[in-house]
Design an enzyme around this catalytic site. Sequence first.
Site, PDB file in Angstrom:
ATOM      1  N   GLY A   1       0.890  -1.131  -0.093  1.00  0.00           N
ATOM      2  CA  GLY A   1      -0.108   0.142   0.165  1.00  0.00           C
ATOM      3  C   GLY A   1       0.783   1.029   0.106  1.00  0.00           C
ATOM      4  O   GLY A   1       2.132   1.180  -0.328  1.00  0.00           O
ATOM      5  N   PHE A   2       0.251   2.347   0.414  1.00  0.00           N
ATOM      6  CA  PHE A   2       1.148   3.811   0.426  1.00  0.00           C
ATOM      7  C   PHE A   2       2.337   3.670   1.497  1.00  0.00           C
ATOM      8  O   PHE A   2       3.330   4.116   0.840  1.00  0.00           O
ATOM      9  CB  PHE A   2       0.018   4.803   0.901  1.00  0.00           C
ATOM     10  CG  PHE A   2      -1.033   5.154  -0.166  1.00  0.00           C
ATOM     11  CD1 PHE A   2      -0.480   5.859  -1.154  1.00  0.00           C
ATOM     12  CD2 PHE A   2      -2.187   4.560  -0.044  1.00  0.00           C
ATOM     13  CE1 PHE A   2      -1.466   6.346  -2.214  1.00  0.00           C
ATOM     14  CE2 PHE A   2      -3.030   5.090  -0.934  1.00  0.00           C
ATOM     15  CZ  PHE A   2      -2.758   5.776  -2.008  1.00  0.00           C
ATOM     16  N   GLY A   3       2.298   3.055   2.389  1.00  0.00           N
ATOM     17  CA  GLY A   3       3.536   2.971   3.345  1.00  0.00           C
ATOM     18  C   GLY A   3       4.431   2.105   2.755  1.00  0.00           C
ATOM     19  O   GLY A   3       5.531   2.469   2.556  1.00  0.00           O
TER      20      GLY A   3
ATOM     21  N   VAL B   1       0.549 -12.837   4.980  1.00  0.00           N
ATOM     22  CA  VAL B   1       1.269 -13.079   6.259  1.00  0.00           C
ATOM     23  C   VAL B   1       0.528 -13.562   7.415  1.00  0.00           C
ATOM     24  O   VAL B   1      -0.507 -13.077   7.709  1.00  0.00           O
ATOM     25  CB  VAL B   1       1.926 -11.607   6.497  1.00  0.00           C
ATOM     26  CG1 VAL B   1       2.782 -11.642   7.826  1.00  0.00           C
ATOM     27  CG2 VAL B   1       2.780 -11.502   5.448  1.00  0.00           C
TER      28      VAL B   1
ATOM     29  N   GLU C   1     -17.825  11.597  -0.386  1.00  0.00           N
ATOM     30  CA  GLU C   1     -17.528  11.523  -1.665  1.00  0.00           C
ATOM     31  C   GLU C   1     -18.383  10.419  -2.384  1.00  0.00           C
ATOM     32  O   GLU C   1     -18.921  10.653  -3.589  1.00  0.00           O
ATOM     33  CB  GLU C   1     -15.924  10.992  -1.857  1.00  0.00           C
ATOM     34  CG  GLU C   1     -15.039  12.374  -1.595  1.00  0.00           C
ATOM     35  CD  GLU C   1     -13.725  12.270  -1.902  1.00  0.00           C
ATOM     36  OE1 GLU C   1     -13.044  13.390  -1.986  1.00  0.00           O
ATOM     37  OE2 GLU C   1     -13.081  10.946  -2.306  1.00  0.00           O
TER      38      GLU C   1
ATOM     39  N   ASP D   1      -1.404   3.132   8.487  1.00  0.00           N
ATOM     40  CA  ASP D   1      -2.801   3.093   9.525  1.00  0.00           C
ATOM     41  C   ASP D   1      -2.626   2.039  10.508  1.00  0.00           C
ATOM     42  O   ASP D   1      -3.312   2.303  11.439  1.00  0.00           O
ATOM     43  CB  ASP D   1      -3.985   2.266   8.239  1.00  0.00           C
ATOM     44  CG  ASP D   1      -4.672   3.219   7.371  1.00  0.00           C
ATOM     45  OD1 ASP D   1      -3.884   4.344   7.496  1.00  0.00           O
ATOM     46  OD2 ASP D   1      -5.243   3.049   6.617  1.00  0.00           O
TER      47      ASP D   1
ATOM     48  N   ALA E   1      -3.290   8.622   3.411  1.00  0.00           N
ATOM     49  CA  ALA E   1      -2.212   8.161   2.717  1.00  0.00           C
ATOM     50  C   ALA E   1      -1.091   8.914   2.823  1.00  0.00           C
ATOM     51  O   ALA E   1       0.213   8.538   3.026  1.00  0.00           O
ATOM     52  CB  ALA E   1      -2.812   8.214   0.994  1.00  0.00           C
TER      53      ALA E   1
HETATM   54  C1  LIG Z   1     -12.282   3.862   0.280  1.00  0.00           C
HETATM   55  C2  LIG Z   1     -11.299   4.911   0.973  1.00  0.00           C
HETATM   56  C3  LIG Z   1     -10.995   6.318   0.500  1.00  0.00           C
HETATM   57  C4  LIG Z   1      -9.895   6.919   1.064  1.00  0.00           C
HETATM   58  N1  LIG Z   1      -9.725   8.055   0.765  1.00  0.00           N
HETATM   59  C5  LIG Z   1      -8.309   8.788   0.936  1.00  0.00           C
HETATM   60  C6  LIG Z   1      -8.198  10.086   0.745  1.00  0.00           C
HETATM   61  O1  LIG Z   1      -8.865  10.625  -0.313  1.00  0.00           O
HETATM   62  N2  LIG Z   1      -7.008  10.645   1.078  1.00  0.00           N
HETATM   63  C7  LIG Z   1      -6.138  10.084   1.810  1.00  0.00           C
HETATM   64  O2  LIG Z   1      -4.984  10.480   2.218  1.00  0.00           O
HETATM   65  N3  LIG Z   1      -6.248   8.904   2.430  1.00  0.00           N
HETATM   66  C8  LIG Z   1      -7.697   8.248   1.958  1.00  0.00           C
HETATM   67  N4  LIG Z   1      -7.868   6.726   2.388  1.00  0.00           N
HETATM   68  C9  LIG Z   1      -6.707   6.202   3.504  1.00  0.00           C
HETATM   69  C10 LIG Z   1      -5.536   5.548   2.990  1.00  0.00           C
HETATM   70  O3  LIG Z   1      -5.866   4.876   1.683  1.00  0.00           O
HETATM   71  C11 LIG Z   1      -4.974   4.798   3.878  1.00  0.00           C
HETATM   72  O4  LIG Z   1      -4.435   5.721   4.833  1.00  0.00           O
HETATM   73  C12 LIG Z   1      -3.531   4.284   3.269  1.00  0.00           C
HETATM   74  O5  LIG Z   1      -3.968   3.392   2.199  1.00  0.00           O
HETATM   75  C13 LIG Z   1      -2.704   3.568   4.470  1.00  0.00           C
HETATM   76  O6  LIG Z   1      -1.572   3.052   3.859  1.00  0.00           O
HETATM   77  P1  LIG Z   1      -1.031   1.637   4.540  1.00  0.00           P
HETATM   78  O7  LIG Z   1       0.082   1.340   3.745  1.00  0.00           O
HETATM   79  O8  LIG Z   1      -0.911   1.789   5.878  1.00  0.00           O
HETATM   80  O9  LIG Z   1      -1.945   0.663   4.171  1.00  0.00           O
HETATM   81  P2  LIG Z   1      -2.561   0.042   2.688  1.00  0.00           P
HETATM   82  O10 LIG Z   1      -2.483   1.229   1.626  1.00  0.00           O
HETATM   83  O11 LIG Z   1      -3.961  -0.111   2.950  1.00  0.00           O
HETATM   84  O12 LIG Z   1      -2.062  -1.192   2.346  1.00  0.00           O
HETATM   85  C14 LIG Z   1      -1.910  -2.311   3.209  1.00  0.00           C
HETATM   86  C15 LIG Z   1      -1.360  -3.525   2.298  1.00  0.00           C
HETATM   87  O13 LIG Z   1      -1.059  -4.581   3.158  1.00  0.00           O
HETATM   88  C16 LIG Z   1      -1.617  -5.608   2.556  1.00  0.00           C
HETATM   89  N5  LIG Z   1      -1.957  -6.766   3.477  1.00  0.00           N
HETATM   90  C17 LIG Z   1      -2.575  -6.503   4.684  1.00  0.00           C
HETATM   91  N6  LIG Z   1      -2.551  -7.741   5.508  1.00  0.00           N
HETATM   92  C18 LIG Z   1      -1.842  -8.462   4.913  1.00  0.00           C
HETATM   93  C19 LIG Z   1      -1.370  -9.747   5.347  1.00  0.00           C
HETATM   94  N7  LIG Z   1      -1.911 -10.425   6.264  1.00  0.00           N
HETATM   95  N8  LIG Z   1      -0.581 -10.538   4.346  1.00  0.00           N
HETATM   96  C20 LIG Z   1      -0.338  -9.860   3.249  1.00  0.00           C
HETATM   97  N9  LIG Z   1      -0.552  -8.629   2.838  1.00  0.00           N
HETATM   98  C21 LIG Z   1      -1.348  -7.824   3.647  1.00  0.00           C
HETATM   99  C22 LIG Z   1      -2.870  -5.123   1.939  1.00  0.00           C
HETATM  100  O14 LIG Z   1      -3.257  -6.082   0.782  1.00  0.00           O
HETATM  101  C23 LIG Z   1      -2.553  -4.028   1.219  1.00  0.00           C
HETATM  102  O15 LIG Z   1      -2.047  -4.051  -0.018  1.00  0.00           O
HETATM  103  C24 LIG Z   1      -8.972   6.118   1.953  1.00  0.00           C
HETATM  104  C25 LIG Z   1      -9.177   4.744   2.305  1.00  0.00           C
HETATM  105  C26 LIG Z   1     -10.266   4.440   1.910  1.00  0.00           C
HETATM  106  C27 LIG Z   1     -10.580   2.938   2.150  1.00  0.00           C
END
Ligand SMILES: Cc1cc2nc3c(=O)[nH]c(=O)nc-3n(C[C@H](O)[C@H](O)[C@H](O)COP(=O)(O)OP(=O)(O)OC[C@H]3O[C@@H](n4cnc5c(N)ncnc54)[C@H](O)[C@@H]3O)c2cc1C
Length: 414
Positions: free
Chosen positions: A14-16, A80, A171, A301, A316
């Site tokens: 994901g983003f992180g 995982v 939205e 997150d 994000a």
């Molecule tokens: C509908 C929606 C709209 C949003 N709109 C906005 C916005 O407009 N602006 C904004 O800033 N933020 C927005 N967000 C929030 C933003 O998307 C999140 O804050 C961001 O994606 C967090 O990044 P992350 O890397 O923590 O997790 P994520 O981007 O969610 O990535 C997590 C990754 O980990 C993987 N994963 C999880 N568990 C496992 C496991 N057990 N084994 C293998 N892989 C795993 C998942 O498949 C995923 O690819 C929105 C979120 C949603 C759901």
Amino acid sequence: MAQADKVVVVVGAGFGGLNAARALRRAPVQVVLVDRNNYHLFQPLLYQVATAGLEPEQIAKPVRAILRGQKNFDFRLVEVRGLDFAQHRLDTSAGPIAYDFLVLSHGSETNFFGLDSMMKNGLGLKDIPDALRIRNHVLTCFEHAMLERDPEIRRAKLTFVVVGGGPTGVEMAGALSELIRLVLVKDYPRLNIKDVRILLLEATDTILAAMPERLREAAVKTLWRKWIEVRFSAVVADFDGDRVRLKSGEVIPARTVIWAAGVKAAPLSGRLGLTAGRQGRIPVEPTLQLPGHPEVFLIGDAAYVEANGEPLPMVAPVAIQMGQHAARNIVNTLRGKPLQPFRYRDQGTLATIGRNAAVANVYGIQARGLVAWVMWLGIHIIQLIGFRNKLFVLLNWAWDYFFYERAARLITRD
Ligand SMILES: Cc1cc2nc3c(=O)[nH]c(=O)nc-3n(C[C@H](O)[C@H](O)[C@H](O)COP(=O)(O)OP(=O)(O)OC[C@H]3O[C@@H](n4cnc5c(N)ncnc54)[C@H](O)[C@@H]3O)c2cc1C
């Protein structure tokens, strides 16, 4: 062992996670990115897939394609399941994966706040299958409504409830209204538009809580102008698939509830054997390391970090900046330099409510209406990954804008 042999495993594309992996491209390490999906998803535009505006592949890109130019990179498609901190090993669906450094960025899932009936009958929005489920469901409701003779049942089939007045709910409600009132109205000429009802239910007394009051008020007015009934202090108690019951006792006959009321840390967090805080997020050191495990970084997150006494939002930019920071701290460790505390640079927030309508509070600039909408468009196009995706999304938006269309109006089987 030579430093070049150190393995950094990143969980989550994901983003992180993606930004951590990218930021390590010149570091003397091997980067192994693992995810249960083979793609990076641009979640901020998921609601447009749910409302037939975009196709899933326009807001997602295979991880291998994104990072194929990075020499020290490898990808594993695995789930995982757990983690052995003592052995420095991940437990995955394809067996153990060893690490020297670990970056956990497994994100979040929909938070139904223990409401079992909503978990069963409501529609969350977190991944591509969720978005397609909403699209299929909404379009199917219209088809079934056209077959329905009983006016009460027909109206229930054409009542769409969105729960949660954050950016996603706002939205979603705006896009749903435009899908119905600008596009579906042409597909269903026998439809009586007065039978259609869209409600946005918010449990508190405000929507878009992170926005200044002026912009919140503007957003509410715009929603009403788009025929969306905005209800405050509306706490959902139950949804049996046919009617929504509020805590106040009010019952709303509806077949569709889209649950955008919040998220909590993804289930992997619960399997790490660590104490979680609010929304299941795990507190980390200011350096983003897990307490007692200096080789493990937790970001995005799933991580709980405070700034000025408040938890950082689950958005994000927080995840992106944390990913880059964790990578820098890994390099600092390898070089024997002190690790730096994470400081979030808040760029502001944006939300669109449909064509020519948005509210924006970005870099201290407050805007609404057309100006904010253009800012929203520009920022999202810039942030989308891949030139092809940018081009196709832009073309799609232009087509929809000028011809009042939504190309992806297909009901597909799960
Ligand atoms: C509908 C929606 C709209 C949003 N709109 C906005 C916005 O407009 N602006 C904004 O800033 N933020 C927005 N967000 C929030 C933003 O998307 C999140 O804050 C961001 O994606 C967090 O990044 P992350 O890397 O923590 O997790 P994520 O981007 O969610 O990535 C997590 C990754 O980990 C993987 N994963 C999880 N568990 C496992 C496991 N057990 N084994 C293998 N892989 C795993 C998942 O498949 C995923 O690819 C929105 C979120 C949603 C759901």
